[in-house]
Design a protein around this motif. Structure first.
Motif, PDB file in Angstrom:
ATOM      1  N   GLY A   1       0.815  -1.206   0.000  1.00 16.14           N
ATOM      2  CA  GLY A   1       0.000   0.000   0.000  1.00 16.14           C
ATOM      3  C   GLY A   1       0.852   1.260   0.000  1.00 16.14           C
TER       4      GLY A   1
ATOM      5  N   ASP B   1     -10.694   1.094  -4.808  1.00 16.34           N
ATOM      6  CA  ASP B   1     -10.953   2.322  -5.581  1.00 16.34           C
ATOM      7  C   ASP B   1     -10.382   2.240  -6.990  1.00 16.34           C
ATOM      8  OD1 ASP B   1     -12.205   3.379  -3.349  1.00 16.34           O
ATOM      9  OD2 ASP B   1     -10.545   4.739  -2.833  1.00 16.34           O
ATOM     10  N   ASN B   2      -9.321   1.453  -7.162  1.00 25.50           N
ATOM     11  CA  ASN B   2      -8.650   1.371  -8.457  1.00 25.50           C
ATOM     12  C   ASN B   2      -8.919   0.066  -9.198  1.00 25.50           C
ATOM     13  OD1 ASN B   2      -6.845   3.901  -8.817  1.00 25.50           O
ATOM     14  ND2 ASN B   2      -6.700   3.361  -6.647  1.00 25.50           N
TER      15      ASN B   2
ATOM     16  N   ARG C   1       2.153   0.829  -4.942  1.00 26.77           N
ATOM     17  CA  ARG C   1       1.020   1.475  -5.632  1.00 26.77           C
ATOM     18  C   ARG C   1       1.413   1.853  -7.062  1.00 26.77           C
ATOM     19  NH1 ARG C   1      -2.530   5.439  -1.730  1.00 26.77           N
ATOM     20  NH2 ARG C   1      -2.512   4.071   0.075  1.00 26.77           N
TER      21      ARG C   1
ATOM     22  N   TRP D   1      -7.481   1.629  -1.386  1.00 25.10           N
ATOM     23  CA  TRP D   1      -6.854   2.043  -2.642  1.00 25.10           C
ATOM     24  C   TRP D   1      -7.063   0.972  -3.702  1.00 25.10           C
ATOM     25  CZ3 TRP D   1      -3.270   0.393  -6.155  1.00 25.10           C
ATOM     26  CH2 TRP D   1      -2.824   1.339  -7.078  1.00 25.10           C
TER      27      TRP D   1
ATOM     28  N   GLU E   1      -6.078   1.398   4.448  1.00 27.69           N
ATOM     29  CA  GLU E   1      -5.761   2.299   3.328  1.00 27.69           C
ATOM     30  C   GLU E   1      -5.367   1.507   2.085  1.00 27.69           C
ATOM     31  OE1 GLU E   1      -2.906   5.318   4.354  1.00 27.69           O
ATOM     32  OE2 GLU E   1      -4.050   5.910   6.126  1.00 27.69           O
TER      33      GLU E   1
END
Length: 148
Positions: free
Chosen positions: A29, A71-72, A34, A68, A64
């Motif tokens: 993360g 969300d992606n 990322r 992420w 988190e």
């Protein structure tokens, strides 16, 4: 972004690692994992994220990372592991990072199954004393950012 020579180098490295355009990434993360995840997806790869959850990582960091990934649009698998139970880690052995990394990445590699497993190690990590890098090398974990 398409004309950036750094992205071209990364694309070449990924093509060698995963010619069928499928790979797994050890996903902390953090910025490096990322970026690697995003870049691989951008370049047309199917990416599975493998994230370790345990007492050595804050619940907020794990949340988190999961958010992420969601969300992606990434597939993600959480693995519950506790390297703090290892004697070399518990007793703060000078090479504890080697033993911890080896323990974690053995399980990550098993979960990746037939997919090549990559991590977010980058070129600047190579100039520091990092015993965990030896474990990655022994397990044949790919570090596309460092290689590119």
């Amino acid at each position: 972004m398409n004309n950036d020579p750094r992205l071209s180098r990364l694309e070449k490295v990924l093509a060698e690692i995963a010619p069928d355009k499928r790979l797994a990434i050890a996903f902390s993360g953090g910025l490096d994992s990322r970026f690697l995840s995003f870049a691989a997806k951008y370049l047309g790869y199917t990416v599975k994220l493998l994230t370790v959850r345990g007492p050595h990582i804050s619940a907020e960091e794990t949340a988190e990372a999961v958010q992420w990934a969601q969300d992606n649009g990434f597939e993600m698998e959480l693995l519950d592991l506790n390297p703090l139970q290892m004697k070399a880690v518990e007793f703060n052995h000078t090479d504890r990072c080697y033993f911890c990394k080896k323990h974690l990445f053995l399980e990550l590699k098993r979960r990746a199954a037939d997919l090549p497993l990559c991590d977010g190690t980058n070129h600047s990590d190579l100039s520091h004393y990092r015993p965990g890098l030896k474990a990655l090398s022994e397990l044949k974990i790919h570090s596309p950012l460092a290689e590119a």
